[in-house]
Design a protein around this motif. Structure first.
Motif, PDB file in Angstrom:
ATOM      1  N   ILE A 271     -12.460   1.446  -4.263  1.00  0.00           N
ATOM      2  CA  ILE A 271     -12.303   1.431  -2.807  1.00  0.00           C
ATOM      3  C   ILE A 271     -11.538   2.685  -2.407  1.00  0.00           C
ATOM      4  O   ILE A 271     -10.403   2.899  -2.843  1.00  0.00           O
ATOM      5  CB  ILE A 271     -11.548   0.174  -2.337  1.00  0.00           C
ATOM      6  CG1 ILE A 271     -12.336  -1.092  -2.702  1.00  0.00           C
ATOM      7  CG2 ILE A 271     -11.295   0.227  -0.831  1.00  0.00           C
ATOM      8  CD1 ILE A 271     -11.613  -2.387  -2.368  1.00  0.00           C
ATOM      9  N   HIS A 272     -12.156   3.523  -1.577  1.00  0.00           N
ATOM     10  CA  HIS A 272     -11.540   4.773  -1.106  1.00  0.00           C
ATOM     11  C   HIS A 272     -11.020   4.555   0.325  1.00  0.00           C
ATOM     12  O   HIS A 272     -11.813   4.317   1.235  1.00  0.00           O
ATOM     13  CB  HIS A 272     -12.562   5.907  -1.085  1.00  0.00           C
ATOM     14  CG  HIS A 272     -13.215   6.178  -2.408  1.00  0.00           C
ATOM     15  ND1 HIS A 272     -12.790   7.165  -3.271  1.00  0.00           N
ATOM     16  CD2 HIS A 272     -14.286   5.589  -3.018  1.00  0.00           C
ATOM     17  CE1 HIS A 272     -13.562   7.177  -4.344  1.00  0.00           C
ATOM     18  NE2 HIS A 272     -14.481   6.231  -4.215  1.00  0.00           N
ATOM     19  N   SER A 273      -9.719   4.662   0.522  1.00  0.00           N
ATOM     20  CA  SER A 273      -9.180   4.468   1.877  1.00  0.00           C
ATOM     21  C   SER A 273      -8.509   5.719   2.440  1.00  0.00           C
ATOM     22  O   SER A 273      -8.275   5.800   3.646  1.00  0.00           O
ATOM     23  CB  SER A 273      -8.185   3.300   1.893  1.00  0.00           C
ATOM     24  OG  SER A 273      -7.096   3.541   1.023  1.00  0.00           O
ATOM     25  N   PRO A 291     -14.617   2.217   3.261  1.00  0.00           N
ATOM     26  CA  PRO A 291     -14.356   1.465   4.494  1.00  0.00           C
ATOM     27  C   PRO A 291     -13.949   2.395   5.628  1.00  0.00           C
ATOM     28  O   PRO A 291     -12.989   3.148   5.510  1.00  0.00           O
ATOM     29  CB  PRO A 291     -13.215   0.520   4.104  1.00  0.00           C
ATOM     30  CG  PRO A 291     -12.601   1.122   2.883  1.00  0.00           C
ATOM     31  CD  PRO A 291     -13.684   1.872   2.180  1.00  0.00           C
ATOM     32  N   GLY A 292     -14.709   2.377   6.705  1.00  0.00           N
ATOM     33  CA  GLY A 292     -14.429   3.259   7.829  1.00  0.00           C
ATOM     34  C   GLY A 292     -14.987   4.654   7.659  1.00  0.00           C
ATOM     35  O   GLY A 292     -14.845   5.488   8.551  1.00  0.00           O
ATOM     36  N   GLY A 293     -15.602   4.948   6.517  1.00  0.00           N
ATOM     37  CA  GLY A 293     -16.195   6.263   6.300  1.00  0.00           C
ATOM     38  C   GLY A 293     -15.366   7.153   5.397  1.00  0.00           C
ATOM     39  O   GLY A 293     -14.414   6.714   4.754  1.00  0.00           O
ATOM     40  N   LEU A 297      -8.374   9.056   7.514  1.00  0.00           N
ATOM     41  CA  LEU A 297      -7.595   7.990   8.137  1.00  0.00           C
ATOM     42  C   LEU A 297      -8.497   6.867   8.641  1.00  0.00           C
ATOM     43  O   LEU A 297      -9.282   7.069   9.567  1.00  0.00           O
ATOM     44  CB  LEU A 297      -6.773   8.534   9.312  1.00  0.00           C
ATOM     45  CG  LEU A 297      -5.773   9.643   8.996  1.00  0.00           C
ATOM     46  CD1 LEU A 297      -5.085  10.114  10.272  1.00  0.00           C
ATOM     47  CD2 LEU A 297      -4.744   9.182   7.976  1.00  0.00           C
ATOM     48  N   PRO A 298      -8.392   5.678   8.059  1.00  0.00           N
ATOM     49  CA  PRO A 298      -9.185   4.547   8.551  1.00  0.00           C
ATOM     50  C   PRO A 298      -8.602   3.998   9.840  1.00  0.00           C
ATOM     51  O   PRO A 298      -7.511   4.405  10.268  1.00  0.00           O
ATOM     52  CB  PRO A 298      -9.056   3.526   7.411  1.00  0.00           C
ATOM     53  CG  PRO A 298      -7.734   3.837   6.788  1.00  0.00           C
ATOM     54  CD  PRO A 298      -7.563   5.329   6.900  1.00  0.00           C
ATOM     55  N   ALA A 299      -9.311   3.097  10.463  1.00  0.00           N
ATOM     56  CA  ALA A 299      -8.864   2.497  11.724  1.00  0.00           C
ATOM     57  C   ALA A 299      -7.475   1.905  11.570  1.00  0.00           C
ATOM     58  O   ALA A 299      -7.171   1.223  10.586  1.00  0.00           O
ATOM     59  CB  ALA A 299      -9.848   1.408  12.150  1.00  0.00           C
ATOM     60  N   ARG A 310      -4.038   1.165   2.480  1.00  0.00           N
ATOM     61  CA  ARG A 310      -5.071   0.266   3.003  1.00  0.00           C
ATOM     62  C   ARG A 310      -5.975  -0.280   1.894  1.00  0.00           C
ATOM     63  O   ARG A 310      -6.424  -1.426   1.963  1.00  0.00           O
ATOM     64  CB  ARG A 310      -5.928   0.984   4.037  1.00  0.00           C
ATOM     65  CG  ARG A 310      -5.332   1.023   5.433  1.00  0.00           C
ATOM     66  CD  ARG A 310      -5.351  -0.358   6.085  1.00  0.00           C
ATOM     67  NE  ARG A 310      -5.117  -0.249   7.518  1.00  0.00           N
ATOM     68  CZ  ARG A 310      -3.944  -0.408   8.113  1.00  0.00           C
ATOM     69  NH1 ARG A 310      -2.876  -0.689   7.364  1.00  0.00           N
ATOM     70  NH2 ARG A 310      -3.820  -0.302   9.409  1.00  0.00           N
ATOM     71  N   SER A 311      -6.236   0.500   0.855  1.00  0.00           N
ATOM     72  CA  SER A 311      -7.153   0.057  -0.194  1.00  0.00           C
ATOM     73  C   SER A 311      -6.676  -1.248  -0.825  1.00  0.00           C
ATOM     74  O   SER A 311      -7.458  -2.185  -1.001  1.00  0.00           O
ATOM     75  CB  SER A 311      -7.323   1.140  -1.262  1.00  0.00           C
ATOM     76  OG  SER A 311      -6.071   1.494  -1.819  1.00  0.00           O
ATOM     77  N   TRP A 312      -5.385  -1.298  -1.194  1.00  0.00           N
ATOM     78  CA  TRP A 312      -4.897  -2.535  -1.813  1.00  0.00           C
ATOM     79  C   TRP A 312      -4.769  -3.657  -0.789  1.00  0.00           C
ATOM     80  O   TRP A 312      -4.933  -4.836  -1.127  1.00  0.00           O
ATOM     81  CB  TRP A 312      -3.591  -2.312  -2.575  1.00  0.00           C
ATOM     82  CG  TRP A 312      -2.334  -2.044  -1.795  1.00  0.00           C
ATOM     83  CD1 TRP A 312      -1.732  -0.839  -1.634  1.00  0.00           C
ATOM     84  CD2 TRP A 312      -1.492  -2.996  -1.126  1.00  0.00           C
ATOM     85  NE1 TRP A 312      -0.575  -0.969  -0.888  1.00  0.00           N
ATOM     86  CE2 TRP A 312      -0.408  -2.282  -0.572  1.00  0.00           C
ATOM     87  CE3 TRP A 312      -1.549  -4.370  -0.938  1.00  0.00           C
ATOM     88  CZ2 TRP A 312       0.615  -2.905   0.162  1.00  0.00           C
ATOM     89  CZ3 TRP A 312      -0.537  -5.003  -0.200  1.00  0.00           C
ATOM     90  CH2 TRP A 312       0.533  -4.266   0.332  1.00  0.00           C
ATOM     91  N   GLU A 313      -4.497  -3.312   0.475  1.00  0.00           N
ATOM     92  CA  GLU A 313      -4.431  -4.348   1.505  1.00  0.00           C
ATOM     93  C   GLU A 313      -5.807  -4.976   1.734  1.00  0.00           C
ATOM     94  O   GLU A 313      -5.923  -6.200   1.904  1.00  0.00           O
ATOM     95  CB  GLU A 313      -3.886  -3.747   2.806  1.00  0.00           C
ATOM     96  CG  GLU A 313      -2.421  -3.352   2.705  1.00  0.00           C
ATOM     97  CD  GLU A 313      -1.922  -2.612   3.939  1.00  0.00           C
ATOM     98  OE1 GLU A 313      -0.792  -2.898   4.369  1.00  0.00           O
ATOM     99  OE2 GLU A 313      -2.654  -1.747   4.467  1.00  0.00           O
TER     100      GLU A 313
END
Length: 410
Positions: A271-273, A291-293, A297-299, A310-313
């Motif tokens: 998972i790449h965040s 996730p999110g592209g 920076l994801p949403a 975010r990846s571990w969350e």
């Protein structure tokens, strides 16, 4: 003479100077900005098709990435290049070389934590907290993270204890991943080898198919190393390794530190965040989720540290019963194609319940606040708040909350 003096500087200072030299001059920045302003003026004075104009949300997302994300990506690329050159010179040695006698497995139940030496893990297998009939999840965290007071470990422990069907184990190698980043990165291969030595003894009690290794940041590369060395030592392969935003700086395929890669387990999911900055952007596993592209920076994140976490969350959210389908991803080439509905194929769950036969790059939308999965239930999330917690601590929390509330009345 100047070159000799530079080489005598501490590594941190030398790297910083190299970074400063690598930045463009002030004049080139001003020139670039003036070009942008001039171009914008020309566009504004011309007739533009309204359908081609970016949406307010698109402008907001683009501005966020430009201001907070991409400048750090430039710095990260510079650090990565310098680190690779330093490691290739074979002149970098860790200040604290990994010592298996100073590393522990930490076994977690809902109410207890117990440490067992990596060099003598039999004590853990014999502990009443350990159930040999259950699967074993081993989590390795990243740079500057310790087993005590770690949000990552605490949340994973709570989530897995909520399920109640696994032995959850955290790796305590803090002394060897809590130093200068380059030294910490240099230690990942050796730490992984030590974990593999401990796992060899575990295989006398638990079949290899019941083991799942998970790593965040530097921890992703540690568990990748563990998988490789276990296969070397036993000719057995871990069934699954999960990499959560594997660390980028210093890790490059084909170089001294290759890090986690497909083949380290029978199935590797990533998972790449925070791709391109603190985390790797390139595909590394059998399946890679974005996730999110591919933006840094994801949403919901305005900093790279938030993005890296975010990846571990995301993964932890999927562990809770009922949340396995919170994140549904589609195989695709980019986030824009996904949003244009140009990615055929079935959705697959990211995280805990990912099918082990999927391959390729997958994209998906995520929410900016918890619960993060686009298919999550806020009601179920609230119901799971106490699940996996020690009943005694839950009672104390309720009493403390009640006391604080009563004081508000006076």
């Amino acid at each position: 003479m100047a070159r000799i003096a530079l080489k005598m500087l501490p590594l941190q200072v030398y790297l910083l100077l190299q970074l400063l030299v690598s930045f463009p001059s002030i004049h080139s920045i001003e020139f670039t900005l003036s070009d942008i302003i001039e171009s914008a003026g020309k566009v504004g004075s011309s007739i533009v098709d309204p359908s081609l104009l970016p949406t307010p949300q698109g402008l907001l997302d683009g501005s966020k990435q430009l201001i907070a994300g991409y400048p750090f990506e430039f710095v990260s690329n510079s650090i990565n290049t310098i680190c690779s050159q330093a490691l290739a010179s074979n002149k970098i040695m860790s200040k604290y070389m990994p010592d298996i006698n100073k590393m522990n497995f930490q076994l977690h139940s809902a109410c207890e934590k117990a440490n067992f030496p990596l060099s003598n893990p039999e004590g853990m297998w014999k502990s009443p907290l350990f159930d040999p009939k259950k699967k074993v999840i081993i989590l390795a965290t990243g740079w500057t993270t310790t087993v005590n007071g770690s949000d990552t470990i605490d949340e994973f422990s709570k989530a897995y204890n909520c399920r109640g069907d696994v032995n959850f184990v955290a790796l305590d190698a803090a002394r060897f991943v809590d130093t200068l980043y380059t030294w910490s990165a240099f230690n990942t291969e050796d730490i992984g080898e030590h974990i593999a030595a401990g796992l060899v003894k575990l295989l006398d009690l638990v079949p290899v198919d019941n083991i799942h290794l998970i790593g965040h940041s530097l921890g992703a590369h540690i568990v990748g190393s563990a998988g490789r060395h276990l296969r070397r030592l036993t000719n057995q392969t871990i069934p699954r390794i999960t990499g959560l935003d594997p660390a980028k700086p210093c890790f490059n395929e084909g170089e001294v530190l290759s890090g986690l890669m497909r083949g380290d387990a029978r199935f590797v999911d990533v998972i790449h965040s925070n791709p391109g900055v603190l985390g790797k952007r390139d595909p590394m596993g059998d399946v890679d989720f974005y996730p999110g592209g591919m933006g840094p920076l994801p949403a919901g994140c305005l900093t790279v540290t938030c993005a890296h976490a975010r990846s571990w969350e995301y993964f932890a959210e999927t562990i809770y019963p009922g949340n396995e389908m919170n994140f549904r991803a589609t195989r695709c080439n980019s986030m824009s194609r996904l949003r244009d509905l140009r990615c055929p194929g079935n959705e697959v769950p990211m995280g805990y319940n990912v099918p082990h036969d999927v391959k390729g790059n997958y994209f998906l939308e995520v929410s900016g606040s918890s619960p993060y999965g686009s298919h999550a239930s806020v009601v179920r999330n609230a119901q799971l708040e106490q699940c996996g917690k020690c009943p005694a601590s839950s009672t104390k929390t309720e009493v403390a909350t009640s006391t604080r509330t009563s004081r508000l009345w006076f």
